[in-house]
Design a protein around this motif. Sequence first.
Motif, short mmCIF file in Angstrom:
data_model
loop_
_atom_site.label_atom_id
_atom_site.label_comp_id
_atom_site.label_asym_id
_atom_site.label_seq_id
_atom_site.Cartn_x
_atom_site.Cartn_y
_atom_site.Cartn_z
N LEU A 182 3.82 -5.88 -6.08
CA LEU A 182 4.12 -4.46 -5.92
C LEU A 182 3.60 -3.61 -7.07
N GLY A 183 3.35 -4.22 -8.21
CA GLY A 183 2.91 -3.48 -9.38
C GLY A 183 1.73 -2.54 -9.15
N PRO A 184 0.67 -2.99 -8.45
CA PRO A 184 -0.47 -2.09 -8.23
C PRO A 184 -0.11 -0.80 -7.50
N ALA A 185 0.84 -0.87 -6.55
CA ALA A 185 1.24 0.34 -5.82
C ALA A 185 2.00 1.31 -6.73
N LEU A 186 2.61 0.78 -7.78
CA LEU A 186 3.39 1.61 -8.70
C LEU A 186 2.55 2.14 -9.85
N GLN A 187 1.33 1.66 -9.95
CA GLN A 187 0.46 2.06 -11.05
C GLN A 187 0.30 3.58 -11.09
N GLY A 188 0.64 4.17 -12.22
CA GLY A 188 0.49 5.61 -12.37
C GLY A 188 1.61 6.43 -11.77
N SER A 189 2.56 5.78 -11.11
CA SER A 189 3.67 6.51 -10.48
C SER A 189 4.76 6.80 -11.51
N LYS A 190 5.44 7.92 -11.34
CA LYS A 190 6.58 8.27 -12.18
C LYS A 190 7.90 7.91 -11.51
N ALA A 191 7.83 7.21 -10.36
CA ALA A 191 9.05 6.78 -9.68
C ALA A 191 9.92 5.99 -10.65
N LYS A 192 11.22 6.19 -10.60
CA LYS A 192 12.12 5.48 -11.50
C LYS A 192 12.50 4.13 -10.88
N ILE A 193 12.40 3.10 -11.69
CA ILE A 193 12.62 1.72 -11.22
C ILE A 193 13.82 1.13 -11.93
N ILE A 194 14.76 0.60 -11.16
CA ILE A 194 15.90 -0.11 -11.73
C ILE A 194 15.78 -1.57 -11.35
N TYR A 195 15.64 -2.44 -12.34
CA TYR A 195 15.57 -3.88 -12.06
C TYR A 195 16.94 -4.49 -12.33
N VAL A 196 17.48 -5.15 -11.31
CA VAL A 196 18.81 -5.75 -11.41
C VAL A 196 18.66 -7.26 -11.53
N SER A 197 19.25 -7.82 -12.57
CA SER A 197 19.18 -9.27 -12.76
C SER A 197 20.59 -9.85 -12.92
N ARG A 198 20.66 -11.16 -12.76
CA ARG A 198 21.95 -11.85 -12.86
C ARG A 198 21.69 -13.25 -13.40
N ASN A 199 22.65 -13.83 -14.06
CA ASN A 199 22.40 -15.17 -14.59
C ASN A 199 22.07 -16.11 -13.43
N LYS B 260 0.82 -1.21 0.00
CA LYS B 260 0.00 0.00 0.00
C LYS B 260 0.86 1.27 0.00
N PHE B 261 2.15 1.10 -0.23
CA PHE B 261 3.08 2.22 -0.12
C PHE B 261 2.74 3.31 -1.13
N GLN B 262 2.81 4.56 -0.67
CA GLN B 262 2.55 5.70 -1.54
C GLN B 262 3.88 6.18 -2.13
N PHE B 263 4.14 5.78 -3.35
CA PHE B 263 5.37 6.20 -4.01
C PHE B 263 5.28 7.66 -4.44
N GLN B 264 6.39 8.37 -4.27
CA GLN B 264 6.50 9.73 -4.79
C GLN B 264 7.13 9.68 -6.17
N ASP B 265 6.78 10.64 -7.01
CA ASP B 265 7.31 10.64 -8.37
C ASP B 265 8.82 10.77 -8.42
N THR B 266 9.41 11.28 -7.35
CA THR B 266 10.87 11.46 -7.31
C THR B 266 11.61 10.24 -6.74
N ASP B 267 10.86 9.23 -6.30
CA ASP B 267 11.48 8.05 -5.70
C ASP B 267 12.30 7.26 -6.73
#
Length: 300
Positions: free
Chosen positions: A107-124, A30-37
Amino acid sequence: MSRLDVIEMFHGISFPGHLHTQDSLQLALKFQFQDTDILITSYPKSGTTWMQEIVTLIFSRGDPHLSQTVPNWARAPWLEHYYCAAMLEAASTTPRIITTHLPHHLLGPALQGSKAKIIYVSRNPKDVAVSFYYFHKMANFLPDAGSFAEFLNQFLEGTLHFGSWFDHIKGWTCQTATMNNLLNVTYEEMSMDLHGTIKRIGSFLQCPLVEDEISNCVKHCSFSSMKDNKMVNHTLTPEEIMDHSKGSFMRNGETGDWKNMFTEEQNQCFESVYKSKMQGCTLKFVWEDTNKITMSSSSL
């Protein structure tokens, strides 16, 4: 708060009760993301700590003072941990840097409509499995790892803490086509070209750096630098929580270390499961040592 033997089941995924509670997990959703997050998200042992360090240094323009004086869990607190709200409230810096291991379907629903920048880190995933196995050996808040063969089976079945690697990575990376605020970065990219990766991340975060600043970032977030930094290497974590006599949180940082653990039979089994579960996924991973680069979408 210890709760080292507690397991929290949440939406069918198990989480260690040491830092997770039902309340903290619910609050994350339910976290309220800020657009600058800035949100750093990953499956465990995929380069999360490295990315926390990179983002910290980018916003510090290469100045290591913050990364050498404030623990990384305070600079980039974990959204689903019980202490997160208090950490974010106490922080005075903007943008807020937040970290999570939660899958996208939660977590996707909480991010819906947010402009927060998301970095997804993956590894083999072969290296992830090996690194996660060794982490289980020293982390007293995680279940006994058993043999590597047993652990690998659990990894492939998706029954470890934090759920399935396959579900996690597909859930986040398939959003790239529809989310222009999501950047995918691989551990192997950071290993092969740290300078170029930092430059790309800085541009994505709208914090471009000049060459000297990038070089300082590279210097202070190299594996050797982080391994010696007590704000990063978890030597500040008490022995009853993380048994440092059984290993190092930052073990070797190599790509292709799985070759030292996997038997031929285990590798064939892994390849079969990978091919089945990742069908239709266009992700490519580096499976070899980065000095001998071999790109592949599935097999070696």
